[in-house]
Enzyme design. Structure first.
Site, PDB file in Angstrom:
ATOM      1  N   HIS A   6     -30.926 -65.797 -68.142  1.00 18.65           N
ATOM      2  CA  HIS A   6     -31.010 -66.897 -67.189  1.00 18.65           C
ATOM      3  C   HIS A   6     -30.904 -68.197 -67.976  1.00 18.65           C
ATOM      4  CE1 HIS A   6     -35.367 -66.501 -68.205  1.00 18.65           C
ATOM      5  NE2 HIS A   6     -35.331 -67.792 -68.101  1.00 18.65           N
ATOM      6  N   CYS A  60     -31.888 -60.806 -64.345  1.00 21.31           N
ATOM      7  CA  CYS A  60     -33.300 -60.498 -64.599  1.00 21.31           C
ATOM      8  C   CYS A  60     -33.845 -59.467 -63.606  1.00 21.31           C
ATOM      9  CB  CYS A  60     -34.119 -61.781 -64.612  1.00 21.31           C
ATOM     10  SG  CYS A  60     -35.636 -61.604 -65.551  1.00 21.31           S
TER      11      CYS A  60
END
Lengths: 466, 245
Positions: B194, B94
Site C-alpha cells: 500500500h 493487503c
C-alpha cells in the site's frame, strides 16, 4: 526532588542519584538528549522506577492520553493548576513515553503529578503510577505501523480502565464512542467516578461524515453506529440501532460555540458547578475539545470554574501547536500535522482563515522517521481537497516531500502552485521569500523538531509574534 | 470511453488510505477525457460482474476483515470469480489480497476466501511484517519496479497453481521467507503493497486502466501520456525509502 523522597531505599537511591548525575552531565556537555536521558538510564537500572517514584506523589496523579491533543490538554490542565497555585510534576516537554515520565519524576518535585502519556504506553504507565484521574480525549487512526489497529488499542485501554476502576476517576469524551464506552462496566452501567465532556452545539456539525472515519462499530455489540451528527472525525452524536448503546449525556458540555479562525473561539460551557464563558485563544473545534477535557479535569481536581476559565483564556499554544514566529518580515504560524483527523482540523481552520484573508501561503514538511510513522500513506486519507481553491503557493519539504507534492496535485491544487524544495532550511527560506502575508508551516513531528532547531539557531525561536 | 470501477466494501476495507488508489485512477482517466464511474458494494450488496471493468479491494482491521470475509463469500463469491475468469481487472491490496486466497488462518479461526488465487494465508507467531518495500514485476514488456509500504501480520503462501506478482528487492513480501510478493492471475493482482500503491507507481495505474479498457472495448487503448514529473519523483522517493539508495 521530594517527589521520590520517602520511598527511596539504599540501592534504589543510588540508582536515582546516578541517573540524575548522568542527566546533569549530559546537559552540561550541551549535546542535547538531556530531556529524557535520566529516565532512560533509571528505567534500565530499575524497570519499576515509575511505581517507586510515584509513591512520592501523595496528592493527585493525573494521566492524559489521546491520539490528538494530549500535549495541549495536559498544558491546559497545568495552566489551570497553576492558576490554583499548584505546580505538579509534569512532563511538559512532551516526552510522553515511560522514560519521559520517569525523567519528570526524577527532576521535579511536588506532591501532585500530571503526565501526558503516549497511547501505546498508557496501560504500562497507569499500572505503575496508579493514577487518581485519567483524562482520555480521543482515538484516531494514527501511525498504524507503530500502534497497530485502533480497536486493539481501545481493547487494551478498556482492560486498563477496568483494572483501575474504583480507585480512579475518569474524564472521558462522550463524543468518541471508543472513549465513552470505557466509562461503562461490563453490564453497561456507568462507572463510579466517570465524568463526561462533549459538544452539544449542532451548528458545529460537519456537513457530511469525513472519509477518515474511525469508529464504525458498536463497542458493545459490533453493529454499525448511527450518527445524528459528527463534529471532528468520528467524534459526534451516535447511537447503536441494534443494542441501544448511546452517547452518554456529558456533564461538561459546550452548548454554544463561535469559531474565530486562527484567533480562537468563544464557547459557553455547562458544568455541574455552573456555566463558564470560555474565551479560548487557540483555533479550531479540536481545541474546544481539548479545553472541555481540561475543564472536566480541573473540576475533578477541585478548581473553581471561574479560575478554570481564566486560566484557559490565557493559554498559549503547546510547543509547535499554533505558535507564530517571525522569520524576517514574515510571520510563520506553525501547525503540527501527524494523522488524518488532526490534519483535517488544521485544514478546516486554514480554510476559514483563507475565507477571511484570501489565498494562503504554505510550507508542508512530510517526514517518515520513526516518531512520524514510517508509513506516509495517511496523507491520502486527509482531506487536502478542502484547500484546493484556497492556496496561493505551497512549498513541500521533508524526507518524503515528492509524495506530499503528488498528494496535493491529486487533491486538485493548481500544479503551478506546488514546489518541492529539498532540505528543511532551503525550503523554509524559499517559502518565506515567496510568501505575501503570513506563512503557514505544517510539519510532521520530526520536521517540527528540525524547524524548531533551525529557528532557534537563528535566534528566532523565542520570539513570539502576535 | 469510460472506466467503471467497483470498490468492494469501501466502508470496511480502507485502512491504508485505499481511497488514494481510487482517486489516482479517477484523475488519470479524467485528464485523458476517459469517463470515470465509481461505485461501492458493501455487506449484502449484489455484484454484477459485467457492470464493472476494474474491481478494487483494500485493507481492513481484523474485525472488519472477519465480517467482510463471511459476507463476501456468501454474497459475492460467484460473481467475482466469474469476473476474474472473464478477464476483469481485480486489484486487491493487503487484507483484500488475503481474501483472494482459499483461507486466512487467524489463530483458532479460519476466515474463508474467494479462492480466486491459489494461495493461503496464516497468522503465525512473530512480528508483523512492516516497512518500505520494493519489488520487481514483469507484467509484459520487461521487469519494472513497484514501490510501496507493507504492514501485515498474516503470512501468505502461494500454492503451485499461483504465480507471484514479483520478486522482493527490499522488504518482506508474502511471508518473509520465499522472496516473493503478491500474486498474479489473468488480470487479477493481489499485493501487500500500500502507500497507497498506485500513486507511488503511476505506470502500474496506467497499465491497469489500459487492461480494463481493453477488456471492455476489445482493443488495448494507447493512453495519452501525462505530464508525470511529480509522479516520477514520488515513485523515486518511495523506491529510495525502500532500497536506501
Amino acid at each position: 526532588m521530594a517527589a521520590a523522597g520517602r520511598s527511596r531505599g539504599g540501592a534504589f537511591g543510588a540508582k536515582v542519584a546516578l541517573s540524575r548525575a548522568i542527566g546533569a552531565a549530559s546537559r552540561r556537555s550541551g549535546r542535547g538528549g538531556g530531556t529524557t536521558l535520566p529516565g532512560r538510564v533509571l528505567l534500565r537500572l530499575e524497570p519499576e522506577a515509575i511505581a517507586r517514584l510515584g509513591t512520592g506523589l501523595d496528592g493527585s496523579r493525573t494521566i492524559v492520553s489521546a491520539t490528538n491533543g494530549k500535549t495541549t490538554t495536559a498544558g491546559m490542565i497545568a495552566a489551570i493548576l497553576a492558576a490554583d497555585g499548584r505546580s505538579p510534576v509534569h512532563n511538559r516537554a512532551g516526552s510522553n513515553m515511560t522514560w519521559g515520565v520517569a525523567t519528570a519524576l526524577l527532576e521535579q518535585s511536588g506532591s501532585e503529578g500530571l503526565f501526558e502519556v503516549d497511547e501505546a504506553w498508557l496501560p504500562r504507565v497507569s499500572e505503575q503510577l496508579q493514577p487518581t484521574l485519567i483524562v482520555l480525549g480521543n482515538l484516531f487512526r494514527d501511525q498504524l505501523d507503530r500502534y497497530g489497529e485502533m480497536e486493539a488499542l481501545a481493547d487494551e485501554w478498556a482492560r486498563t480502565v477496568a483494572a483501575l476502576a474504583g480507585g480512579t476517576e475518569f474524564a472521558l469524551n462522550a463524543d468518541d464512542p471508543l472513549i465513552a464506552d470505557l466509562g461503562r462496566d461490563r453490564e453497561g452501567r456507568r462507572r463510579e467516578g466517570a465524568l463526561y465532556f462533549g459538544i452539544e452545539d449542532p451548528s458545529q456539525a460537519l456537513p457530511e461524515l469525513q472519509h477518515a472515519f474511525d469508529a464504525k462499530h458498536c463497542r458493545r455489540c459490533g453493529h454499525p453506529y448511527a450518527y445524528a451528527r459528527a463534529f471532528v472525525g468520528h467524534l459526534g452524536h451516535y447511537s447503536c440501532p441494534s443494542c441501544g448503546a448511546e452517547r452518554p449525556a456529558p456533564e461538561v458540555a459546550a452548548t454554544a460555540i463561535e469559531l474565530r479562525g486562527m484567533e480562537g473561539s468563544r464557547t459557553r460551557v455547562r458544568t455541574p458547578s455552573g456555566e463558564i464563558e470560555l474565551e479560548l485563544p487557540l483555533p479550531g473545534l479540536y481545541n474546544v475539545y481539548n479545553a472541555l477535557a481540561a475543564i472536566a479535569a480541573g473540576l475533578r481536581l477541585g478548581v473553581e470554574p471561574a479560575r478554570i476559565a481564566g486560566a484557559l483564556g490565557e493559554m498559549r499554544a503547546a510547543f509547535g501547536r499554533v505558535e507564530t514566529i517571525a522569520v524576517g518580515e514574515v510571520p510563520v504560524s506553525i501547525l503540527l500535522i501527524k494523522n488524518p483527523a488532526g490534519a483535517n482540523e488544521v485544514l478546516r481552520t486554514l480554510l476559514l482563515e483563507s475565507r477571511e484573508r484570501g489565498p494562503i501561503d504554505l510550507w508542508v514538511a512530510l517526514n517518515d522517521r520513526i516518531a512520524d510513522g514510517r508509513d506516509v500513506s495517511w496523507i491520502w486519507d486527509a482531506d487536502f481537497e478542502l484547500l484546493s481553491a484556497a492556496v496561493r503557493r505551497v512549498v513541500c519539504a521533508g524526507t518524503r516531500a515528492p509524495e506530499m507534492a503528488l498528494r496535493l496535485k491529486y487533491a486538485g491544487w493548481p500544479q503551478e502552485a506546488i514546489e518541492v524544495v529539498p532540505g528543511i532550511e532551503a525550503s523554509l527560506d524559499a517559502a518565506v521569500a515567496g510568501a505575501e502575508g503570513r506563512l503557514f508551516a505544517l510539519p510532521t513531528y520530526t520536521a517540527l523538531l528540525e524547524l524548531r532547531r533551525l529557528l532557534s539557531d537563528r535566534g528566532l525561536a523565542q520570539e513570539f509574534w502576535r | 470511453m469510460e472506466l467503471r470501477v467497483l470498490s468492494l466494501y469501501p466502508e470496511q476495507m480502507n485502512i491504508y488510505a485505499d481511497r488514494g488508489n481510487i482517486l489516482f485512477l479517477q484523475r488519470r482517466c479524467e485528464w485523458r477525457g476517459i469517463g470515470f464511474v465509481h461505485a461501492g458494494a458493501g455487506p449484502g450488496d449484489p455484484v454484477d460482474p459485467a457492470a464493472h471493468d476494474l474491481f478494487y479491494a483494500g485493507g481492513g482491521q481484523d474485525r472488519d476483515q472477519r465480517a467482510v470475509a463471511a459476507d463476501m463469500v456468501a454474497t459475492k463469491q460467484r460473481e467475482l470469480v466469474a469476473a476474474a475468469d472473464d478477464g476483469a481487472v481485480l486489484l486487491a491490496v493487503c487484507g483484500g489480497y488475503q481474501l483472494l486466497g482459499h483461507s486466512y488462518q487467524l489463530g483458532e479461526e479460519k476466515l474463508p476466501g474467494l479462492g480466486i488465487a491459489d494461495l493461503e494465508t496464516v497468522r503465525e507467531p512473530g512480528p508483523r511484517l512492516i516497512g518500505n518495500v520494493a519489488i520487481e514485476a514483469d507484467l509484459g514488456g520487461g521487469p519494472r519496479l513497484i514501490a510501496g509500504f507493507e504492514n501485515h501480520g498474516g503470512r501468505t503462501y502461494l500454492r503451485p497453481g499461483a504465480q507471484p506478482l514479483g520478486r522482493v528487492l527490499c522488504g518482506h513480501g508474502n511471508n518473509d521467507r520465499d522472496g516473493f510478493e503478491g500474486v498474479r492471475r489473468d488480470n487479477v493482482i493481489g499485493t501487500y503493497l500500500h502507500g497507497p500503491l498506485l500513486p507511488k507507481n503511476a505506470w502500474l495505474a496506467d497499465h491497469l486502466i489500459a487492461l480494463a479498457l481493453e477488456r471492455r472495448y476489445g482493443t488495448r487503448p494507447d493512453l495519452e501520456p501525462l505530464p508525470d514529473r511529480l509522479e516520477a519523483a514520488a515513485h523515486e522517493s518511495a523506491r529510495r525509502a525502500a532500497t536506501g539508495t
